[in-house]
Design a protein around this motif. Sequence first.
Motif, PDB file in Angstrom:
ATOM      1  N   GLY A  75     -18.047  31.666  -4.199  1.00 14.86           N
ATOM      2  CA  GLY A  75     -17.793  30.362  -3.612  1.00 14.86           C
ATOM      3  C   GLY A  75     -19.011  29.862  -2.851  1.00 14.86           C
ATOM      4  O   GLY A  75     -19.972  30.612  -2.611  1.00 14.86           O
ATOM      5  N   GLU A  77     -19.593  29.187   0.356  1.00 13.33           N
ATOM      6  CA  GLU A  77     -19.929  29.918   1.576  1.00 13.33           C
ATOM      7  C   GLU A  77     -20.438  31.323   1.252  1.00 13.33           C
ATOM      8  O   GLU A  77     -21.358  31.823   1.892  1.00 13.33           O
ATOM      9  CB  GLU A  77     -18.710  29.991   2.497  1.00 13.33           C
ATOM     10  N   GLN A  78     -19.815  31.970   0.268  1.00  9.38           N
ATOM     11  CA  GLN A  78     -20.287  33.296  -0.134  1.00  9.38           C
ATOM     12  C   GLN A  78     -21.692  33.226  -0.702  1.00  9.38           C
ATOM     13  O   GLN A  78     -22.533  34.089  -0.418  1.00  9.38           O
ATOM     14  CB  GLN A  78     -19.335  33.896  -1.170  1.00  9.38           C
ATOM     15  N   PRO A 122     -15.907  40.930   1.911  1.00  9.11           N
ATOM     16  CA  PRO A 122     -16.258  40.438   3.254  1.00  9.11           C
ATOM     17  C   PRO A 122     -16.064  41.506   4.327  1.00  9.11           C
ATOM     18  O   PRO A 122     -16.833  41.572   5.278  1.00  9.11           O
ATOM     19  CB  PRO A 122     -15.300  39.261   3.456  1.00  9.11           C
ATOM     20  N   ARG A 195     -19.886  35.404   9.890  1.00 17.09           N
ATOM     21  CA  ARG A 195     -19.669  34.578   8.704  1.00 17.09           C
ATOM     22  C   ARG A 195     -18.970  35.372   7.607  1.00 17.09           C
ATOM     23  O   ARG A 195     -18.086  34.855   6.910  1.00 17.09           O
ATOM     24  CB  ARG A 195     -21.006  34.032   8.197  1.00 17.09           C
ATOM     25  N   SER A 198     -15.280  35.714   8.295  1.00 21.47           N
ATOM     26  CA  SER A 198     -14.530  34.470   8.112  1.00 21.47           C
ATOM     27  C   SER A 198     -14.177  34.202   6.659  1.00 21.47           C
ATOM     28  O   SER A 198     -13.390  33.297   6.370  1.00 21.47           O
ATOM     29  CB  SER A 198     -15.339  33.294   8.666  1.00 21.47           C
ATOM     30  N   LEU A 199     -14.746  34.964   5.736  1.00 23.75           N
ATOM     31  CA  LEU A 199     -14.517  34.725   4.307  1.00 23.75           C
ATOM     32  C   LEU A 199     -13.377  35.572   3.741  1.00 23.75           C
ATOM     33  O   LEU A 199     -13.162  35.597   2.532  1.00 23.75           O
ATOM     34  CB  LEU A 199     -15.800  35.014   3.519  1.00 23.75           C
ATOM     35  N   GLU A 200     -12.652  36.270   4.601  1.00 20.56           N
ATOM     36  CA  GLU A 200     -11.558  37.100   4.107  1.00 20.56           C
ATOM     37  C   GLU A 200     -10.380  36.237   3.656  1.00 20.56           C
ATOM     38  O   GLU A 200     -10.088  35.204   4.253  1.00 20.56           O
ATOM     39  CB  GLU A 200     -11.106  38.087   5.191  1.00 20.56           C
ATOM     40  N   SER A 203      -8.236  32.389  -0.424  1.00 22.25           N
ATOM     41  CA  SER A 203      -8.749  31.016  -0.435  1.00 22.25           C
ATOM     42  C   SER A 203     -10.252  30.962  -0.228  1.00 22.25           C
ATOM     43  O   SER A 203     -10.902  30.005  -0.662  1.00 22.25           O
ATOM     44  CB  SER A 203      -8.048  30.194   0.650  1.00 22.25           C
ATOM     45  N   SER A 204     -10.823  31.981   0.429  1.00 28.23           N
ATOM     46  CA  SER A 204     -12.263  31.998   0.697  1.00 28.23           C
ATOM     47  C   SER A 204     -13.002  33.039  -0.123  1.00 28.23           C
ATOM     48  O   SER A 204     -14.237  33.060  -0.105  1.00 28.23           O
ATOM     49  CB  SER A 204     -12.510  32.271   2.192  1.00 28.23           C
ATOM     50  N   ASP A 205     -12.274  33.916  -0.798  1.00 29.02           N
ATOM     51  CA  ASP A 205     -12.887  35.044  -1.515  1.00 29.02           C
ATOM     52  C   ASP A 205     -12.497  34.970  -2.987  1.00 29.02           C
ATOM     53  O   ASP A 205     -11.439  35.468  -3.388  1.00 29.02           O
ATOM     54  CB  ASP A 205     -12.393  36.360  -0.891  1.00 29.02           C
TER      55      ASP A 205
END
Length: 682
Positions: A75, A77-78, A122, A195, A198-200, A203-205
């Motif tokens: 993603g 952010e990743q 993360p 940072r 926060s990606l856990e 939806s973020s990973d």
Amino acid sequence: MHLVLVTATPHAGIEESFRSLLGLLHPAFDGEGRLDRRRLRPFLVQRRRRDVARWLGPETPFPERRTREVTYRLGPEQARLFEDMLDYCRARVSGPGEHATPRQRVRHWAAIALLRCVLSSPRAASTVLARRAGAAELLAGDEDPESIDARFRPELLDAFDETPTSDLAPSAPLEAEAPALPEADRRRLRELARRAASLEGPSSDPKLAAAVGELRGLLERGCSPIVFCRFVPTAAYLAEQLARALPEVAIAAVTGELPDELRRERVEELARAPRRILVATDCLSEGINLQDHFDAVLHYDLPWNPNRLEQREGRVDRFGQPKPRVEAVVLYGADNEVDLAVLEVLIRKARRIREVLGVAVPVPAGAEEVLDAVVSSVLLRRGRGRQLQLAFEAEAARPLLEAWDRAVRAEAEDRTYFAQEGIRPEEVARELAELDRVLGSPAALERFLRATLPRLEGFLRPTDRPGRFLLHPGEDERELAALLGGRVPVEVCFDRLADPDALHLGRTHPFVERLAGRVLGEALEGEDRSLFARCGALRTPLVREITALLLLRLRYTLEERGTERFAEEVRVVAATLDEAERLVFAEPLESAGLDLLERMEPVTPEPTAFERERWLERFLGAVRDGRGWHEPVTRARRAALVEQHGRIRALTGEAGALRVTPHAPPDLLGLFVLFPTLGERP
């Protein structure tokens, strides 16, 4: 003595370990010099799965392995976190004389540790970044780059030799990096850790989201999957996230932080759940069978060693797997350049070799250095043009791939040279049949339980499903019930392949061993009120004259090539009495007694007490007073042992004669008199 060593693990190319195993077969093999295949041939047979799929008649049901590759993309952010990590790592390792000094070499390994954890999860990333931000700086001043590589390479690159692989988040190179980090670097690492944390979550990973989707599909198809990852923090993260995403499914994580016994207990507890997912690090990738309870594998972290990939999938793709098919899912990042390099250079080639040759050929020794070069080219160089990197990776991997191709050719030659064609199936079948007669077949075990359990107020009853039985060890038999899982009655079977869902009872099952030990112990105690007597009498239509079954323990001295060994066996023989009250053994002496024992079903009316005592005393008197009463038995067994030894020697192509000296007289362990039915009584 005959020794058979069996392994499903391919020869990993480690000569010392291979010679050590061969030394158990013959001392001459555990030495220096080149192994002579001609001398080794009588001792070694290599067989592939296809060789035993149809062996000695019935088909051996090995599962079919279906492998898929599934991709995900980082993603936004990743991707930014990964790029920032790359920039930080490049800044630490760049400069004149890169990798030439101990300090720079440690930085190299610390950078790979950080980046590998970032690509894992993360949780792993935030763990090592936070640890690095506060770590003390330690580095022995007298270490050179080669010794530093030897320290850190196994922790970071999945050792290709027999070095155990740690699943802890790699901290050694981080703690050893020197000099002390400036406070600005520590602040930067703490920010990167924040940072990452926060990606856990799905939806973020995207990697986690892809895994959840694949696992849902496997569960819907009735699979029970194992999710393999590299590091302990990733395993904990996966267990937490999967429990939230799949609340109706039992989830458990097993890592190297648990001792062996607790690992097994956790797996057994999870196996009781109808829908289950096991999350594991590579601590479970070898040395444990998981095929009874799991039938799919998802590689969450792509191992950097294809040997490890095969070991993971081998936990479920093995003999005894009740499902006709197992699934293996390889999850990798479509924009993760290290995954792409390892996948193309190592893993896909390993799969092609297995498909063509029928067996896995391990990566040759020295792969760590090549993998180090490939990973370094992907992660730690500026100007990451993909085409340029592919050319570099191919060039760096060329020595390894050439060595691997030579190993494949040698394996193909060995498979031909040491193939099973020299084994005569009819001879093997004969020896197996003899072994079953001595140790007891599944049918014999069923008869034993049918006859024994009612004496303990228990039972063994057939169910509506052919081959499945309902077993209860008895209301007061808590110790025996615990060996069956504690829940009784329990459905059992004696043929694992015919009924994979019921509890399989074999000769070596703890319940069977404990019950047999109890029967033997009570019988040998000789108490009048014992449930299991050593003498008895019954009526049966199988005999036309009064016949005794004698349970004998025979002892021998076996001598071969100047070496003496002691051996013993238990045999059942049948005998009648002649006019002189001497024993006359039934023919064939080797099998007549056992045949009667296996077919015997008592009928009524039972012999009277007078008949039992009279005939028991007559047969006991023939043993007590008959000089040399046992000689027909000991002569026959001596000849049979010599003949069997000769057959085995002929199979292996090795010369040698066996001298058998019986110890006389044999021990009489039990005596049972069989009376004919009344209509046939003489």
